[in-house]
Scaffold this motif. Sequence first.
Motif, PDB file in Angstrom:
ATOM      1  N   PHE A  99     -20.359  95.514 -38.011  1.00 32.02           N
ATOM      2  CA  PHE A  99     -20.780  94.193 -38.371  1.00 32.02           C
ATOM      3  C   PHE A  99     -21.109  93.140 -37.383  1.00 32.02           C
ATOM      4  O   PHE A  99     -20.135  92.935 -36.615  1.00 32.02           O
ATOM      5  CB  PHE A  99     -19.877  93.429 -39.317  1.00 32.02           C
ATOM      6  N   SER A 100     -22.269  92.645 -37.466  1.00 38.62           N
ATOM      7  CA  SER A 100     -22.563  91.631 -36.590  1.00 38.62           C
ATOM      8  C   SER A 100     -23.602  90.583 -37.264  1.00 38.62           C
ATOM      9  O   SER A 100     -24.212  90.802 -38.084  1.00 38.62           O
ATOM     10  CB  SER A 100     -23.560  92.069 -35.296  1.00 38.62           C
ATOM     11  N   LEU A 101     -23.155  89.452 -36.819  1.00 34.44           N
ATOM     12  CA  LEU A 101     -23.792  87.941 -37.583  1.00 34.44           C
ATOM     13  C   LEU A 101     -24.060  86.943 -36.439  1.00 34.44           C
ATOM     14  O   LEU A 101     -23.317  86.516 -35.615  1.00 34.44           O
ATOM     15  CB  LEU A 101     -22.716  87.581 -38.678  1.00 34.44           C
ATOM     16  N   ASP A 102     -25.450  86.690 -36.601  1.00 34.68           N
ATOM     17  CA  ASP A 102     -25.843  85.645 -35.741  1.00 34.68           C
ATOM     18  C   ASP A 102     -25.863  84.285 -36.425  1.00 34.68           C
ATOM     19  O   ASP A 102     -26.308  84.171 -37.473  1.00 34.68           O
ATOM     20  CB  ASP A 102     -27.442  86.010 -35.397  1.00 34.68           C
ATOM     21  N   VAL A 103     -25.304  83.414 -35.868  1.00 30.32           N
ATOM     22  CA  VAL A 103     -24.669  81.928 -36.481  1.00 30.32           C
ATOM     23  C   VAL A 103     -25.100  80.972 -35.543  1.00 30.32           C
ATOM     24  O   VAL A 103     -25.001  81.002 -34.252  1.00 30.32           O
ATOM     25  CB  VAL A 103     -23.235  82.015 -36.544  1.00 30.32           C
ATOM     26  N   SER A 104     -25.528  79.866 -36.196  1.00 34.09           N
ATOM     27  CA  SER A 104     -25.687  78.494 -35.346  1.00 34.09           C
ATOM     28  C   SER A 104     -24.756  77.478 -36.184  1.00 34.09           C
ATOM     29  O   SER A 104     -25.049  77.552 -37.417  1.00 34.09           O
ATOM     30  CB  SER A 104     -27.105  77.852 -35.508  1.00 34.09           C
ATOM     31  N   GLU A 105     -24.004  76.750 -35.663  1.00 32.31           N
ATOM     32  CA  GLU A 105     -22.960  75.962 -36.458  1.00 32.31           C
ATOM     33  C   GLU A 105     -23.102  74.522 -35.592  1.00 32.31           C
ATOM     34  O   GLU A 105     -23.268  74.364 -34.467  1.00 32.31           O
ATOM     35  CB  GLU A 105     -21.550  76.408 -36.068  1.00 32.31           C
ATOM     36  N   TRP A 106     -23.071  73.583 -36.601  1.00 30.19           N
ATOM     37  CA  TRP A 106     -23.111  72.118 -36.218  1.00 30.19           C
ATOM     38  C   TRP A 106     -21.539  71.706 -36.310  1.00 30.19           C
ATOM     39  O   TRP A 106     -20.891  72.096 -37.469  1.00 30.19           O
ATOM     40  CB  TRP A 106     -24.121  71.139 -36.829  1.00 30.19           C
ATOM     41  N   TYR A 107     -21.037  70.913 -35.398  1.00 25.56           N
ATOM     42  CA  TYR A 107     -19.719  70.513 -35.266  1.00 25.56           C
ATOM     43  C   TYR A 107     -19.681  68.814 -35.416  1.00 25.56           C
ATOM     44  O   TYR A 107     -20.415  68.212 -34.525  1.00 25.56           O
ATOM     45  CB  TYR A 107     -18.852  70.944 -34.509  1.00 25.56           C
ATOM     46  N   TYR A 108     -19.122  68.057 -36.446  1.00 22.25           N
ATOM     47  CA  TYR A 108     -18.864  66.686 -36.270  1.00 22.25           C
ATOM     48  C   TYR A 108     -17.562  66.439 -36.368  1.00 22.25           C
ATOM     49  O   TYR A 108     -16.661  66.958 -36.877  1.00 22.25           O
ATOM     50  CB  TYR A 108     -19.768  66.372 -37.565  1.00 22.25           C
TER      51      TYR A 108
ATOM     52  N   SER B  11     -11.753  61.147 -34.967  1.00 19.11           N
ATOM     53  CA  SER B  11     -10.323  61.127 -34.576  1.00 19.11           C
ATOM     54  C   SER B  11     -10.067  62.207 -33.812  1.00 19.11           C
ATOM     55  O   SER B  11      -8.704  62.917 -33.885  1.00 19.11           O
ATOM     56  CB  SER B  11      -9.358  60.550 -35.634  1.00 19.11           C
ATOM     57  N   ASN B  12     -10.717  62.643 -32.707  1.00 16.89           N
ATOM     58  CA  ASN B  12     -10.042  63.842 -32.004  1.00 16.89           C
ATOM     59  C   ASN B  12     -10.161  65.191 -32.569  1.00 16.89           C
ATOM     60  O   ASN B  12      -9.288  65.948 -32.059  1.00 16.89           O
ATOM     61  CB  ASN B  12      -9.174  63.363 -30.990  1.00 16.89           C
ATOM     62  N   LEU B  13     -10.660  65.166 -33.890  1.00 19.42           N
ATOM     63  CA  LEU B  13     -10.616  66.434 -34.435  1.00 19.42           C
ATOM     64  C   LEU B  13     -11.919  67.174 -34.998  1.00 19.42           C
ATOM     65  O   LEU B  13     -12.951  66.105 -35.230  1.00 19.42           O
ATOM     66  CB  LEU B  13      -9.512  66.547 -35.584  1.00 19.42           C
ATOM     67  N   ILE B  14     -12.095  67.996 -35.529  1.00 21.18           N
ATOM     68  CA  ILE B  14     -13.361  68.544 -36.200  1.00 21.18           C
ATOM     69  C   ILE B  14     -13.202  68.185 -37.626  1.00 21.18           C
ATOM     70  O   ILE B  14     -12.442  68.384 -38.293  1.00 21.18           O
ATOM     71  CB  ILE B  14     -13.468  70.203 -35.988  1.00 21.18           C
ATOM     72  N   ASP B  15     -14.199  67.251 -38.078  1.00 17.34           N
ATOM     73  CA  ASP B  15     -14.251  66.812 -39.464  1.00 17.34           C
ATOM     74  C   ASP B  15     -15.178  67.533 -40.348  1.00 17.34           C
ATOM     75  O   ASP B  15     -15.155  67.618 -41.563  1.00 17.34           O
ATOM     76  CB  ASP B  15     -14.832  65.225 -39.341  1.00 17.34           C
ATOM     77  N   LYS B  16     -16.162  68.296 -39.635  1.00 16.31           N
ATOM     78  CA  LYS B  16     -17.120  68.826 -40.521  1.00 16.31           C
ATOM     79  C   LYS B  16     -17.862  69.962 -39.692  1.00 16.31           C
ATOM     80  O   LYS B  16     -18.187  69.813 -38.551  1.00 16.31           O
ATOM     81  CB  LYS B  16     -18.328  67.854 -41.055  1.00 16.31           C
ATOM     82  N   VAL B  17     -18.140  71.182 -40.380  1.00 16.40           N
ATOM     83  CA  VAL B  17     -19.071  72.311 -39.951  1.00 16.40           C
ATOM     84  C   VAL B  17     -19.938  72.593 -40.655  1.00 16.40           C
ATOM     85  O   VAL B  17     -19.643  72.961 -41.992  1.00 16.40           O
ATOM     86  CB  VAL B  17     -18.087  73.625 -39.541  1.00 16.40           C
ATOM     87  N   ILE B  18     -21.130  72.873 -40.273  1.00 18.62           N
ATOM     88  CA  ILE B  18     -22.048  73.224 -41.091  1.00 18.62           C
ATOM     89  C   ILE B  18     -23.017  74.486 -40.252  1.00 18.62           C
ATOM     90  O   ILE B  18     -23.343  74.394 -39.199  1.00 18.62           O
ATOM     91  CB  ILE B  18     -23.488  72.314 -41.020  1.00 18.62           C
ATOM     92  N   ALA B  19     -22.657  75.726 -41.174  1.00 17.73           N
ATOM     93  CA  ALA B  19     -22.936  76.850 -40.445  1.00 17.73           C
ATOM     94  C   ALA B  19     -24.221  77.520 -41.087  1.00 17.73           C
ATOM     95  O   ALA B  19     -24.542  77.269 -42.156  1.00 17.73           O
ATOM     96  CB  ALA B  19     -21.971  77.771 -40.699  1.00 17.73           C
ATOM     97  N   TYR B  20     -25.330  77.776 -40.099  1.00 17.69           N
ATOM     98  CA  TYR B  20     -26.334  78.704 -40.475  1.00 17.69           C
ATOM     99  C   TYR B  20     -26.263  79.907 -40.029  1.00 17.69           C
ATOM    100  O   TYR B  20     -26.079  80.387 -39.086  1.00 17.69           O
ATOM    101  CB  TYR B  20     -27.534  77.793 -39.966  1.00 17.69           C
TER     102      TYR B  20
END
Length: 118
Positions: A83-92, A95-104
Amino acid sequence: MNTARLVNIWFEKWNTGDFQNLPITDSFEHTSPFGIVKGKQVYINLVHENKDKFLGYVFDIHDAIYKVDSACVRYTAKQGNDFSLDVSEWYYFKSNLIDKVIAYYHIGDIREERSYKN
């Protein structure tokens, strides 16, 4: 903490299977082709219930862009030999933590009417 370091911690936690200690806010939101998951505990529970689908990956990071309050990472995730998956992810970040991830990424076969003609 800078955004590059937070993203590195994110991947370190996934590499070690330590998903319960991801650097995410309580209001964390994850968007992917499968839908939107809202809330840190809801996300952690989802991963826990589906460990076979979330854990055991090796990540080959190809590109990354880091800004003050966001980042984008393009990578290939490999699980086992099959299994292999190509991904692009946006991180927002908040307060010094990840609040949102949008994965494509692509999750299915390409329909005949959408394929390129050669």
